[in-house]
Design a protein around this motif. Structure first.
Motif, PDB file in Angstrom:
ATOM      1  N   PRO A 100       0.832  -1.193   0.000  1.00  0.00           N
ATOM      2  CA  PRO A 100       0.000   0.000   0.000  1.00  0.00           C
ATOM      3  C   PRO A 100       0.870   1.248   0.000  1.00  0.00           C
ATOM      4  N   SER A 101       0.413   2.299  -0.674  1.00  0.00           N
ATOM      5  CA  SER A 101       1.161   3.550  -0.650  1.00  0.00           C
ATOM      6  C   SER A 101       0.879   4.254   0.669  1.00  0.00           C
ATOM      7  N   ASP A 102       1.806   5.125   1.063  1.00  0.00           N
ATOM      8  CA  ASP A 102       1.652   5.805   2.339  1.00  0.00           C
ATOM      9  C   ASP A 102       1.030   7.187   2.189  1.00  0.00           C
ATOM     10  N   ASP A 103       0.484   7.494   1.011  1.00  0.00           N
ATOM     11  CA  ASP A 103      -0.089   8.816   0.820  1.00  0.00           C
ATOM     12  C   ASP A 103      -1.580   8.866   1.139  1.00  0.00           C
ATOM     13  N   LYS A 113       8.919  -0.412  -8.055  1.00  0.00           N
ATOM     14  CA  LYS A 113       8.958   1.042  -8.024  1.00  0.00           C
ATOM     15  C   LYS A 113       9.611   1.555  -6.750  1.00  0.00           C
ATOM     16  N   LEU A 114      10.532   0.792  -6.212  1.00  0.00           N
ATOM     17  CA  LEU A 114      11.182   1.168  -4.955  1.00  0.00           C
ATOM     18  C   LEU A 114      11.915   2.502  -5.085  1.00  0.00           C
ATOM     19  N   THR A 115      12.607   2.714  -6.185  1.00  0.00           N
ATOM     20  CA  THR A 115      13.336   3.967  -6.379  1.00  0.00           C
ATOM     21  C   THR A 115      12.377   5.150  -6.313  1.00  0.00           C
ATOM     22  N   GLU A 116      11.240   5.043  -7.009  1.00  0.00           N
ATOM     23  CA  GLU A 116      10.268   6.133  -7.005  1.00  0.00           C
ATOM     24  C   GLU A 116       9.688   6.358  -5.608  1.00  0.00           C
ATOM     25  N   GLN A 117       9.449   5.259  -4.877  1.00  0.00           N
ATOM     26  CA  GLN A 117       8.917   5.383  -3.519  1.00  0.00           C
ATOM     27  C   GLN A 117       9.913   6.100  -2.618  1.00  0.00           C
ATOM     28  N   ALA A 138       8.936   3.419   6.796  1.00  0.00           N
ATOM     29  CA  ALA A 138       7.947   4.349   6.235  1.00  0.00           C
ATOM     30  C   ALA A 138       7.297   3.776   4.975  1.00  0.00           C
ATOM     31  N   LEU A 139       8.038   2.931   4.250  1.00  0.00           N
ATOM     32  CA  LEU A 139       7.505   2.343   3.019  1.00  0.00           C
ATOM     33  C   LEU A 139       6.844   0.987   3.271  1.00  0.00           C
ATOM     34  N   GLY A 140       6.801   0.552   4.532  1.00  0.00           N
ATOM     35  CA  GLY A 140       6.203  -0.740   4.859  1.00  0.00           C
ATOM     36  C   GLY A 140       7.072  -1.909   4.437  1.00  0.00           C
ATOM     37  N   ARG A 141       8.364  -1.692   4.359  1.00  0.00           N
ATOM     38  CA  ARG A 141       9.291  -2.725   3.901  1.00  0.00           C
ATOM     39  C   ARG A 141      10.256  -3.139   5.012  1.00  0.00           C
ATOM     40  N   ASP A 142       9.849  -3.066   6.244  1.00  0.00           N
ATOM     41  CA  ASP A 142      10.734  -3.424   7.344  1.00  0.00           C
ATOM     42  C   ASP A 142      10.378  -4.777   7.955  1.00  0.00           C
ATOM     43  N   VAL A 143       9.781  -5.654   7.153  1.00  0.00           N
ATOM     44  CA  VAL A 143       9.327  -6.940   7.670  1.00  0.00           C
ATOM     45  C   VAL A 143      10.456  -7.945   7.837  1.00  0.00           C
TER      46      VAL A 143
END
Length: 177
Positions: A100-103, A113-117, A138-143
């Motif tokens: 999910p996007s954080d916006d 699209k990690l670079t863009e995020q 912040a990007l939800g990728r700390d799992v």
């Protein structure tokens, strides 16, 4: 009779150890599969961007197609068996995983699209000095460590391309205009 009891204990201890290893390896396998999916998606987006750029260059020769992705979860089948299994239809691979996007919008962003995020994250906090783990969170990728390392690698790549700055050991910030 004491040796039989000791042997039973040794077997029980070994079985418990193997069960713990199995659980750990299954988690590691899932993390690696997610990371592979992210790398595969990123590879595709880089290849498409390169193809588009080369098409714009006068007198350019198209880049060779990358090798087909390898399925690491199953041994390869002979081509005839693979064609028979798919009924002669084209190979249909699952779509890239999404986060999910954080916006706050209902849109979702693809792993590729990690670079863009990351650039969007730094655009929202131009003066902040942050760690890779904070960006990943912040990007939800700390799992898992694989996801955090993917963010860290992308940050290092962006520093190399002068799109963000290294603010100190392990710290990153947006490039000031």
């Amino acid at each position: 009779m004491g040796s039989v009891t000791q042997t039973a204990r040794n077997i029980e201890t070994t079985a418990e150890s193997l069960q713990e290893d199995l659980a750990r390896l299954q988690i590691q396998k899932q993390a690696l599969e997610r990371e592979l999916a992210a790398v595969t998606a990123h590879l595709g987006s880089v290849q498409r961007a390169l193809d588009a750029l080369q098409a714009l260059m006068p007198g350019s020769v198209p880049a060779p197609a990358p090798p087909a992705p390898v399925d690491v979860t199953a041994p390869p089948k002979p081509k005839s068996a693979r064609a028979a299994a798919s009924g002669g239809k084209a190979d249909r691979r699952p779509a890239a995983k999404t986060v999910p996007s954080d916006d706050g919008a209902d849109s979702e962003k693809t792993y590729g699209k990690l670079t863009e995020q990351i650039l969007a994250y730094f655009a929202k906090a131009p003066d902040a000095e942050v760690r890779a783990r904070d960006v990943a969170s912040a990007l939800g990728r700390d799992v898992d460590s694989g996801s955090i390392n993917a963010v860290r690698s992308t940050l290092d790549r962006l520093v190399g391309a002068s799109r963000i700055q290294r603010a100190g050991r392990g710290l990153y910030r947006a490039v000031k205009p």
